[in-house]
Design a protein around this motif. Structure first.
Motif, PDB file in Angstrom:
ATOM      1  N   ASN A  10      -0.593  -4.351  -4.065  1.00  0.00           N
ATOM      2  CA  ASN A  10      -0.300  -5.330  -5.133  1.00  0.00           C
ATOM      3  C   ASN A  10       0.102  -6.865  -5.085  1.00  0.00           C
ATOM      4  N   GLU A  11       0.364  -7.604  -5.842  1.00  0.00           N
ATOM      5  CA  GLU A  11       0.909  -8.876  -5.638  1.00  0.00           C
ATOM      6  C   GLU A  11       2.125  -9.010  -4.964  1.00  0.00           C
ATOM      7  N   LEU A  12       2.613  -8.185  -4.881  1.00  0.00           N
ATOM      8  CA  LEU A  12       3.828  -8.433  -4.136  1.00  0.00           C
ATOM      9  C   LEU A  12       3.907  -7.862  -2.845  1.00  0.00           C
ATOM     10  N   GLY A  13       2.843  -7.404  -2.416  1.00  0.00           N
ATOM     11  CA  GLY A  13       2.757  -6.840  -0.768  1.00  0.00           C
ATOM     12  C   GLY A  13       3.087  -5.417  -0.788  1.00  0.00           C
ATOM     13  N   SER A  14       3.312  -4.799  -1.584  1.00  0.00           N
ATOM     14  CA  SER A  14       3.241  -3.228  -1.467  1.00  0.00           C
ATOM     15  C   SER A  14       1.880  -2.584  -1.515  1.00  0.00           C
ATOM     16  N   ASN A  15       1.652  -1.500  -0.534  1.00  0.00           N
ATOM     17  CA  ASN A  15       0.542  -0.918  -0.712  1.00  0.00           C
ATOM     18  C   ASN A  15       0.483   0.653  -0.774  1.00  0.00           C
ATOM     19  N   MET A  16      -0.272   1.328  -1.178  1.00  0.00           N
ATOM     20  CA  MET A  16      -0.458   2.718  -1.496  1.00  0.00           C
ATOM     21  C   MET A  16      -1.902   3.109  -1.103  1.00  0.00           C
ATOM     22  N   THR A  17      -1.929   4.371  -0.364  1.00  0.00           N
ATOM     23  CA  THR A  17      -3.100   5.027   0.137  1.00  0.00           C
ATOM     24  C   THR A  17      -3.436   6.401  -0.833  1.00  0.00           C
ATOM     25  N   LEU A  18      -4.627   6.508  -1.573  1.00  0.00           N
ATOM     26  CA  LEU A  18      -4.802   7.478  -2.426  1.00  0.00           C
ATOM     27  C   LEU A  18      -5.774   8.607  -1.583  1.00  0.00           C
ATOM     28  N   SER A  19      -5.528   9.927  -1.726  1.00  0.00           N
ATOM     29  CA  SER A  19      -6.690  10.602  -1.368  1.00  0.00           C
ATOM     30  C   SER A  19      -7.754  10.989  -2.504  1.00  0.00           C
ATOM     31  N   ALA A  20      -8.977  11.497  -2.097  1.00  0.00           N
ATOM     32  CA  ALA A  20      -9.802  11.822  -3.028  1.00  0.00           C
ATOM     33  C   ALA A  20      -9.390  12.782  -4.190  1.00  0.00           C
ATOM     34  N   LEU A  21      -9.907  12.802  -5.073  1.00  0.00           N
ATOM     35  CA  LEU A  21      -9.488  13.770  -6.418  1.00  0.00           C
ATOM     36  C   LEU A  21      -9.911  15.235  -6.020  1.00  0.00           C
ATOM     37  N   ASP A  22      -9.228  16.100  -6.283  1.00  0.00           N
ATOM     38  CA  ASP A  22      -9.856  17.499  -6.020  1.00  0.00           C
ATOM     39  C   ASP A  22     -10.308  17.792  -7.515  1.00  0.00           C
ATOM     40  N   ALA A  23     -10.936  19.122  -7.692  1.00  0.00           N
ATOM     41  CA  ALA A  23     -11.735  19.434  -9.136  1.00  0.00           C
ATOM     42  C   ALA A  23     -10.755  19.239 -10.224  1.00  0.00           C
ATOM     43  N   ALA A  24      -9.447  19.427 -10.223  1.00  0.00           N
ATOM     44  CA  ALA A  24      -8.634  19.217 -11.128  1.00  0.00           C
ATOM     45  C   ALA A  24      -8.185  17.749 -11.472  1.00  0.00           C
ATOM     46  N   GLY A  25      -8.675  17.102 -10.455  1.00  0.00           N
ATOM     47  CA  GLY A  25      -8.226  15.741 -10.780  1.00  0.00           C
ATOM     48  C   GLY A  25      -6.974  15.180 -10.316  1.00  0.00           C
ATOM     49  N   THR A  26      -6.208  16.196  -9.265  1.00  0.00           N
ATOM     50  CA  THR A  26      -5.073  15.756  -8.776  1.00  0.00           C
ATOM     51  C   THR A  26      -5.228  15.080  -7.366  1.00  0.00           C
ATOM     52  N   PHE A  27      -4.282  14.350  -6.859  1.00  0.00           N
ATOM     53  CA  PHE A  27      -4.505  13.591  -5.710  1.00  0.00           C
ATOM     54  C   PHE A  27      -3.171  13.480  -5.170  1.00  0.00           C
TER      55      PHE A  27
END
Length: 112
Positions: A10-27
């Protein structure tokens, strides 16, 4: 089509890493904030989330929670992934943080 998997900054320098979605749409993933109201060392924190209609194409809505590892608080984020004409993906979100307070009487001051 927006794809939530990967590294986001984001514009403030924070970052996140997200996994692939599973079949139910959760990550799941991790969040490293660049801003915090604490004197403690900021640590990478786990997150859990879900995307609406994981099989649909387009610009999906999603939500996730972050369990902060350096503070007695939890943040919930909700938003939508947008794709511009050039194919650039952008997440627009809003968030609500609840910080632990000593009693129910103090609940009024628990949120940001």
């Amino acid at each position: 089509q927006c794809n939530l998997q990967g590294l986001w900054r984001n514009e403030l320098g924070s970052n996140m890493t997200l996994s692939a979605l599973d079949a139910a749409g959760t990550f799941s993933g991790s969040y490293h904030t660049a801003v915090a109201a604490t004197n403690k060392q900021i640590l990478v924190s786990p997150l859990q989330g879900a995307q609406q209609n994981p099989s649909a194409k387009g610009q999906p809505t999603f939500g996730f929670t972050v369990q902060w590892q350096f503070a007695d608080s939890t943040t919930a984020f909700v938003g939508q992934c947008f794709v511009d004409r050039r194919g650039k993906e952008t997440l627009e979100t809003t968030w609500l943080l609840w910080e632990e307070v000593p009693s129910r009487r103090d609940a009024w001051k628990a949120t940001r």
